[in-house]
Design a protein around this motif. Structure first.
Motif, PDB file in Angstrom:
ATOM      1  N   GLN A   1     -18.530 -16.421 -29.039  1.00  0.00           N
ATOM      2  CA  GLN A   1     -18.333 -16.641 -30.476  1.00  0.00           C
ATOM      3  C   GLN A   1     -17.392 -17.812 -30.703  1.00  0.00           C
ATOM      4  N   PRO A   2     -17.668 -18.666 -31.729  1.00  0.00           N
ATOM      5  CA  PRO A   2     -16.764 -19.772 -32.040  1.00  0.00           C
ATOM      6  C   PRO A   2     -15.371 -19.252 -32.366  1.00  0.00           C
ATOM      7  N   GLY A   3     -14.429 -20.151 -32.367  1.00  0.00           N
ATOM      8  CA  GLY A   3     -13.033 -19.777 -32.527  1.00  0.00           C
ATOM      9  C   GLY A   3     -12.614 -19.469 -33.950  1.00  0.00           C
ATOM     10  N   TYR A   4     -11.328 -19.304 -34.067  1.00  0.00           N
ATOM     11  CA  TYR A   4     -10.745 -18.867 -35.338  1.00  0.00           C
ATOM     12  C   TYR A   4     -11.062 -19.835 -36.476  1.00  0.00           C
ATOM     13  N   ALA A   5     -10.970 -21.128 -36.209  1.00  0.00           N
ATOM     14  CA  ALA A   5     -11.236 -22.115 -37.264  1.00  0.00           C
ATOM     15  C   ALA A   5     -12.668 -21.996 -37.773  1.00  0.00           C
ATOM     16  N   SER A   6     -13.597 -21.750 -36.879  1.00  0.00           N
ATOM     17  CA  SER A   6     -14.991 -21.606 -37.284  1.00  0.00           C
ATOM     18  C   SER A   6     -15.190 -20.365 -38.143  1.00  0.00           C
ATOM     19  N   THR A   7     -14.476 -19.283 -37.786  1.00  0.00           N
ATOM     20  CA  THR A   7     -14.571 -18.061 -38.590  1.00  0.00           C
ATOM     21  C   THR A   7     -14.016 -18.299 -39.990  1.00  0.00           C
ATOM     22  N   LEU A   8     -12.903 -19.021 -40.089  1.00  0.00           N
ATOM     23  CA  LEU A   8     -12.359 -19.342 -41.415  1.00  0.00           C
ATOM     24  C   LEU A   8     -13.338 -20.174 -42.219  1.00  0.00           C
ATOM     25  N   ALA A   9     -13.972 -21.136 -41.581  1.00  0.00           N
ATOM     26  CA  ALA A   9     -14.942 -21.978 -42.287  1.00  0.00           C
ATOM     27  C   ALA A   9     -16.110 -21.139 -42.802  1.00  0.00           C
ATOM     28  N   ARG A  10     -16.565 -20.209 -41.980  1.00  0.00           N
ATOM     29  CA  ARG A  10     -17.644 -19.318 -42.407  1.00  0.00           C
ATOM     30  C   ARG A  10     -17.216 -18.494 -43.621  1.00  0.00           C
ATOM     31  N   ASN A  11     -16.011 -17.933 -43.562  1.00  0.00           N
ATOM     32  CA  ASN A  11     -15.528 -17.115 -44.676  1.00  0.00           C
ATOM     33  C   ASN A  11     -15.384 -17.932 -45.951  1.00  0.00           C
ATOM     34  N   ASN A  12     -14.980 -19.187 -45.812  1.00  0.00           N
ATOM     35  CA  ASN A  12     -14.885 -20.064 -46.976  1.00  0.00           C
ATOM     36  C   ASN A  12     -16.262 -20.309 -47.591  1.00  0.00           C
ATOM     37  N   ARG A  13     -17.287 -20.416 -46.746  1.00  0.00           N
ATOM     38  CA  ARG A  13     -18.650 -20.599 -47.282  1.00  0.00           C
ATOM     39  C   ARG A  13     -19.103 -19.344 -48.028  1.00  0.00           C
ATOM     40  N   TYR A  14     -18.759 -18.191 -47.483  1.00  0.00           N
ATOM     41  CA  TYR A  14     -19.069 -16.956 -48.204  1.00  0.00           C
ATOM     42  C   TYR A  14     -18.416 -16.971 -49.587  1.00  0.00           C
ATOM     43  N   ALA A  15     -17.123 -17.295 -49.617  1.00  0.00           N
ATOM     44  CA  ALA A  15     -16.389 -17.275 -50.880  1.00  0.00           C
ATOM     45  C   ALA A  15     -16.958 -18.279 -51.867  1.00  0.00           C
ATOM     46  N   ALA A  16     -17.269 -19.482 -51.398  1.00  0.00           N
ATOM     47  CA  ALA A  16     -17.801 -20.518 -52.279  1.00  0.00           C
ATOM     48  C   ALA A  16     -19.147 -20.113 -52.875  1.00  0.00           C
ATOM     49  N   ALA A  17     -19.923 -19.324 -52.100  1.00  0.00           N
ATOM     50  CA  ALA A  17     -21.236 -18.905 -52.582  1.00  0.00           C
ATOM     51  C   ALA A  17     -21.166 -17.642 -53.430  1.00  0.00           C
ATOM     52  N   GLY A  18     -19.977 -17.056 -53.586  1.00  0.00           N
ATOM     53  CA  GLY A  18     -19.830 -15.855 -54.393  1.00  0.00           C
ATOM     54  C   GLY A  18     -20.228 -14.574 -53.676  1.00  0.00           C
ATOM     55  N   ILE A  19     -20.277 -14.620 -52.356  1.00  0.00           N
ATOM     56  CA  ILE A  19     -20.671 -13.457 -51.556  1.00  0.00           C
ATOM     57  C   ILE A  19     -19.457 -12.580 -51.272  1.00  0.00           C
ATOM     58  N   VAL A  20     -19.615 -11.276 -51.463  1.00  0.00           N
ATOM     59  CA  VAL A  20     -18.569 -10.325 -51.094  1.00  0.00           C
ATOM     60  C   VAL A  20     -18.666 -10.075 -49.582  1.00  0.00           C
ATOM     61  N   LEU A  21     -17.516 -10.136 -48.904  1.00  0.00           N
ATOM     62  CA  LEU A  21     -17.491 -10.020 -47.446  1.00  0.00           C
ATOM     63  C   LEU A  21     -16.588  -8.870 -47.016  1.00  0.00           C
ATOM     64  N   VAL A  22     -17.080  -8.073 -46.077  1.00  0.00           N
ATOM     65  CA  VAL A  22     -16.276  -7.053 -45.396  1.00  0.00           C
ATOM     66  C   VAL A  22     -16.224  -7.428 -43.921  1.00  0.00           C
ATOM     67  N   GLN A  23     -15.012  -7.474 -43.359  1.00  0.00           N
ATOM     68  CA  GLN A  23     -14.834  -7.752 -41.941  1.00  0.00           C
ATOM     69  C   GLN A  23     -14.251  -6.515 -41.256  1.00  0.00           C
ATOM     70  N   THR A  24     -14.815  -6.156 -40.103  1.00  0.00           N
ATOM     71  CA  THR A  24     -14.400  -4.959 -39.385  1.00  0.00           C
ATOM     72  C   THR A  24     -14.232  -5.273 -37.905  1.00  0.00           C
ATOM     73  N   LEU A  25     -13.144  -4.792 -37.328  1.00  0.00           N
ATOM     74  CA  LEU A  25     -12.971  -4.885 -35.882  1.00  0.00           C
ATOM     75  C   LEU A  25     -13.805  -3.799 -35.202  1.00  0.00           C
ATOM     76  N   PRO A  26     -14.439  -4.097 -34.077  1.00  0.00           N
ATOM     77  CA  PRO A  26     -15.266  -3.091 -33.400  1.00  0.00           C
ATOM     78  C   PRO A  26     -14.526  -1.795 -33.098  1.00  0.00           C
ATOM     79  N   SER A  27     -13.254  -1.897 -32.751  1.00  0.00           N
ATOM     80  CA  SER A  27     -12.507  -0.687 -32.399  1.00  0.00           C
ATOM     81  C   SER A  27     -12.431   0.296 -33.560  1.00  0.00           C
ATOM     82  N   ARG A  28     -12.405  -0.221 -34.811  1.00  0.00           N
ATOM     83  CA  ARG A  28     -12.294   0.673 -35.970  1.00  0.00           C
ATOM     84  C   ARG A  28     -13.573   1.470 -36.207  1.00  0.00           C
ATOM     85  N   LEU A  29     -14.700   0.999 -35.703  1.00  0.00           N
ATOM     86  CA  LEU A  29     -15.942   1.734 -35.876  1.00  0.00           C
ATOM     87  C   LEU A  29     -15.865   3.110 -35.225  1.00  0.00           C
ATOM     88  N   ARG A  30     -15.039   3.203 -34.172  1.00  0.00           N
ATOM     89  CA  ARG A  30     -14.923   4.474 -33.453  1.00  0.00           C
ATOM     90  C   ARG A  30     -13.599   5.184 -33.760  1.00  0.00           C
TER      91      ARG A  30
END
Length: 301
Positions: free
Chosen positions: A240-269
């Motif tokens: 997976q790309p690094g932290y900067a790439s994840t921030l850029a992705r999240n910014n694209r979500y925000a700019a497009a008006g998309i609601v985003l939920v982020q979850t760490l795999p450990s929390r699923l269990r």
């Protein structure tokens, strides 16, 4: 690595071979009739070679040991057996660290580093049939698809052709993978989202804006309300790309008006109830605002 019988043919009496394997001696007995002509803890490779010497020239290495030689990034755990396949008519039985499985469906071995290996598809499923819990089966099958490039369709076909013993859980997990899960965490997420009461999302589909520009490929997408769910962790998304790439992705979500939920795999269990609450709250929030003009395009391979 040599058998006591071979040593005897070379002129070394059995009693001498076994005496030299006593504590403090120069040799060590690995398995019945198999001697390592050195002291010190044997390496994993020596254990594999000893297992093959013990089992004979028709043996094929399967399970995790074969998967590792195919490229699976897993370290041998303490006490992990070496799983070998033998033709059904042979009488050799399991002993020590060697797990013998006699079968009428002997695979054509793949030679790697001098070892006869079961093909990756067979090796993965031979290991999965031995597991009794869903999470490690999910992890192994997801890693095989991601790291080894194993085709889920081939896994399903091999599972259908082989023994039905221990096949129920792998069959269920393969259905999850066929519906889009690319990792063990996503498979866990698929199971959890069914407990939310929300509409079923699509998995790993590309989202574009109204001008056709790519926004992201969320792990899960609730299209009717434009809600994205990302399971973010290096542990499960290999490469997976690094932290900067994840921030850029999240910014694209925000700019497009998309609601985003982020979850760490450990929390699923460890905290599934909280994850469910997060998703339900985010879905309600997304449903309460006008849906942005974003487009569901297609699955990302």
């Amino acid at each position: 690595m040599i058998t006591v019988a071979h040593l005897e043919a070379l002129g070394v009496p059995q009693v001498t071979s076994y005496r030299r394997c006593l504590p403090g001696g120069p040799w060590q007995r690995l398995l019945p009739g198999v001697v390592l002509l050195r002291t010190g803890a044997p390496t994993r490779r020596q254990l594999v070679e000893g297992a093959l010497v013990y089992s004979g020239d028709q043996a094929v290495v399967t399970g995790l040991e074969s998967c590792r030689h195919h490229g699976l990034k897993r370290v041998a755990g303490p006490g992990e057996p070496i799983h070998l396949l033998l033709p059904a008519h042979l009488k050799t039985t399991s002993s020590g660290y060697v797990l013998i499985e006699r079968t009428k469906r002997m695979p054509e071995p793949v030679r790697s580093d001098g070892l006869p290996l079961a093909p990756a598809v067979r090796a993965v499923l031979d290991e999965c049939r031995r597991l009794r819990e869903r999470p490690p089966i999910r992890a192994l099958l997801a890693e095989a698809v991601q790291q080894l490039g194993v085709d889920p369709g081939e896994l399903s076909a091999e599972l259908a052709q082989g023994s039905r013993r221990g096949s129920a859980l792998p069959r269920d997990v393969l259905k999850e993978i066929a519906h889009g899960a690319r990792s063990a965490a996503e498979a866990d997420a698929m199971a959890l989202v069914r407990r939310t009461g929300l509409p079923e999302p699509v998995w790993n589909f590309s989202i574009h804006d109204e001008r056709g520009r790519h926004i992201a490929t969320p792990d899960a997408w609730f299209d009717e309300v434009a809600l994205a769910w990302e399971i973010d962790s290096y542990e499960f998304h290999f490469g997976q790309p690094g932290y900067a790439s994840t921030l850029a992705r999240n910014n694209r979500y925000a700019a497009a008006g998309i609601v985003l939920v982020q979850t760490l795999p450990s929390r699923l269990r460890t905290d599934p109830a909280a994850v469910i609450a997060d998703l339900v709250a985010a879905y309600r929030s997304a449903a309460a605002r006008p849906r942005p003009p974003v487009v569901l395009v297609g699955r990302s391979e």
